[in-house]
Motif scaffolding. Structure first.
Motif, short mmCIF file in Angstrom:
data_model
loop_
_atom_site.label_atom_id
_atom_site.label_comp_id
_atom_site.label_asym_id
_atom_site.label_seq_id
_atom_site.Cartn_x
_atom_site.Cartn_y
_atom_site.Cartn_z
N ALA A 148 18.21 -64.29 -28.55
CA ALA A 148 17.70 -65.20 -29.57
C ALA A 148 17.41 -64.46 -30.87
CB ALA A 148 16.45 -65.91 -29.07
N ILE A 149 16.81 -63.28 -30.76
CA ILE A 149 16.52 -62.46 -31.96
C ILE A 149 17.81 -62.10 -32.68
CG2 ILE A 149 15.64 -60.21 -32.72
CD1 ILE A 149 13.41 -62.22 -32.12
N ALA A 150 18.85 -61.72 -31.93
CA ALA A 150 20.13 -61.35 -32.54
C ALA A 150 20.75 -62.55 -33.27
CB ALA A 150 21.10 -60.83 -31.47
N ILE A 151 20.67 -63.72 -32.68
CA ILE A 151 21.21 -64.93 -33.31
C ILE A 151 20.42 -65.27 -34.57
CG2 ILE A 151 21.55 -67.42 -33.02
CD1 ILE A 151 22.18 -66.76 -30.02
N LEU A 152 19.10 -65.17 -34.48
CA LEU A 152 18.25 -65.44 -35.65
C LEU A 152 18.53 -64.45 -36.78
CD1 LEU A 152 14.78 -66.36 -34.12
CD2 LEU A 152 16.29 -67.84 -35.43
N LYS A 153 18.70 -63.18 -36.42
CA LYS A 153 18.98 -62.14 -37.42
C LYS A 153 20.28 -62.47 -38.15
CE LYS A 153 17.70 -57.83 -37.11
NZ LYS A 153 17.49 -56.47 -36.66
N SER A 154 21.30 -62.85 -37.41
CA SER A 154 22.58 -63.23 -38.00
C SER A 154 22.42 -64.46 -38.90
CB SER A 154 23.58 -63.51 -36.89
OG SER A 154 24.77 -64.02 -37.41
N PHE A 155 21.64 -65.46 -38.44
CA PHE A 155 21.39 -66.67 -39.23
C PHE A 155 20.68 -66.32 -40.53
CE2 PHE A 155 18.46 -70.01 -40.53
CZ PHE A 155 19.35 -71.06 -40.78
N PHE A 156 19.64 -65.48 -40.46
CA PHE A 156 18.88 -65.13 -41.66
C PHE A 156 19.69 -64.28 -42.64
CE2 PHE A 156 14.78 -65.75 -39.08
CZ PHE A 156 14.60 -67.03 -39.58
N GLN A 157 20.64 -63.50 -42.14
CA GLN A 157 21.51 -62.73 -43.04
C GLN A 157 22.44 -63.67 -43.82
OE1 GLN A 157 23.33 -59.89 -40.38
NE2 GLN A 157 21.63 -58.43 -40.60
N ALA A 158 22.91 -64.72 -43.16
CA ALA A 158 23.79 -65.68 -43.82
C ALA A 158 23.03 -66.69 -44.67
CB ALA A 158 24.63 -66.42 -42.77
N ASN A 159 21.76 -66.92 -44.34
CA ASN A 159 20.93 -67.91 -45.03
C ASN A 159 19.57 -67.29 -45.34
OD1 ASN A 159 22.65 -70.48 -44.56
ND2 ASN A 159 22.47 -69.57 -42.53
N LYS A 160 19.47 -66.64 -46.49
CA LYS A 160 18.23 -65.94 -46.85
C LYS A 160 17.11 -66.97 -47.11
CE LYS A 160 16.45 -62.61 -50.20
NZ LYS A 160 15.42 -62.06 -49.48
N PRO A 161 16.02 -66.89 -46.34
CA PRO A 161 14.92 -67.84 -46.50
C PRO A 161 14.20 -67.69 -47.85
CG PRO A 161 14.77 -66.76 -44.37
CD PRO A 161 15.80 -66.02 -45.18
N VAL A 162 13.86 -68.82 -48.42
CA VAL A 162 13.08 -68.86 -49.66
C VAL A 162 11.69 -69.43 -49.36
CG1 VAL A 162 12.98 -69.85 -51.97
CG2 VAL A 162 15.17 -69.17 -51.01
N GLY A 163 11.59 -70.33 -48.39
CA GLY A 163 10.31 -70.93 -48.04
C GLY A 163 10.37 -71.65 -46.70
N PHE A 164 9.20 -71.86 -46.12
CA PHE A 164 9.11 -72.58 -44.86
C PHE A 164 7.79 -73.33 -44.85
CE2 PHE A 164 7.88 -72.93 -40.33
CZ PHE A 164 8.96 -73.67 -39.88
#
Length: 168
Positions: free
Chosen positions: A106-122
């Motif tokens: 799950a961490i690896a998938i999230l890391k890949s997601f965050f690299q492709a979609n840099k968070p600005v806010g939550f």
């Protein structure tokens, strides 16, 4: 004058304990009974105190899990902060990925997601806990677009263990 005398004669008030019973004659053979419950000041005060104590006791037993570290990690796109928050088995759904695996997966998938979609806010839109589990729903704003995030978790020894992550 006679009507007034008749009304006074047919209306009676009878005190029986804490109840007052009123008898009123409407037409000649029909009667209406109205029962009014009356409390004295001490009883009212005692009921208010008991209600307040019951409310305090019930609210003190309900404690929401602290989701701040998880929401802060998502907001920052920091998967390192989530490593110790994963359950042994995690269901993760992200754009293009749907997998049931370990917390490390799950961490690896999230890391890949965050690299492709840099968070600005939550922002957390909804949060609920029930017994030993809970969930929250939030809106993740990235540089590319917005996503809806659903996280379901278990609470063990006061700690959150994430079991489901859905990013849609």
């Amino acid at each position: 004058m006679e009507k007034q005398k008749h009304d006074k004669d047919t209306q009676k008030k009878e005190e029986t304990g804490f109840f007052y019973v009123f008898y009123a004659s409407i037409p000649k053979y029909m009667h209406t009974f109205v029962i009014v419950y009356s409390l004295n000041k001490e009883e009212i005060l005692m009921r208010k105190i008991l209600f307040t104590l019951a409310l305090i006791i019930s609210l003190s037993s309900i404690q929401a899990a602290d989701i701040t570290p998880v929401s802060d990690a998502i907001k920052a796109g920091n998967t390192d902060m989530l490593k110790n928050k994963m359950a042994g088995e995690v269901d993760i759904v992200a754009p293009g990925v749907s997998k049931k695996g370990t917390g490390s997966d799950a961490i690896a998938i999230l890391k890949s997601f965050f690299q492709a979609n840099k968070p600005v806010g939550f922002t957390v839109a909804h949060h609920a806990d029930k017994n030993d589990s809970g969930f929250f729903v939030g809106k993740l704003t990235t540089e590319n677009k917005e996503f809806r995030v659903n996280i379901t978790y278990a609470i063990k020894e006061g700690k959150i263990l994430i079991s489901i992550i859905r990013i849609e």
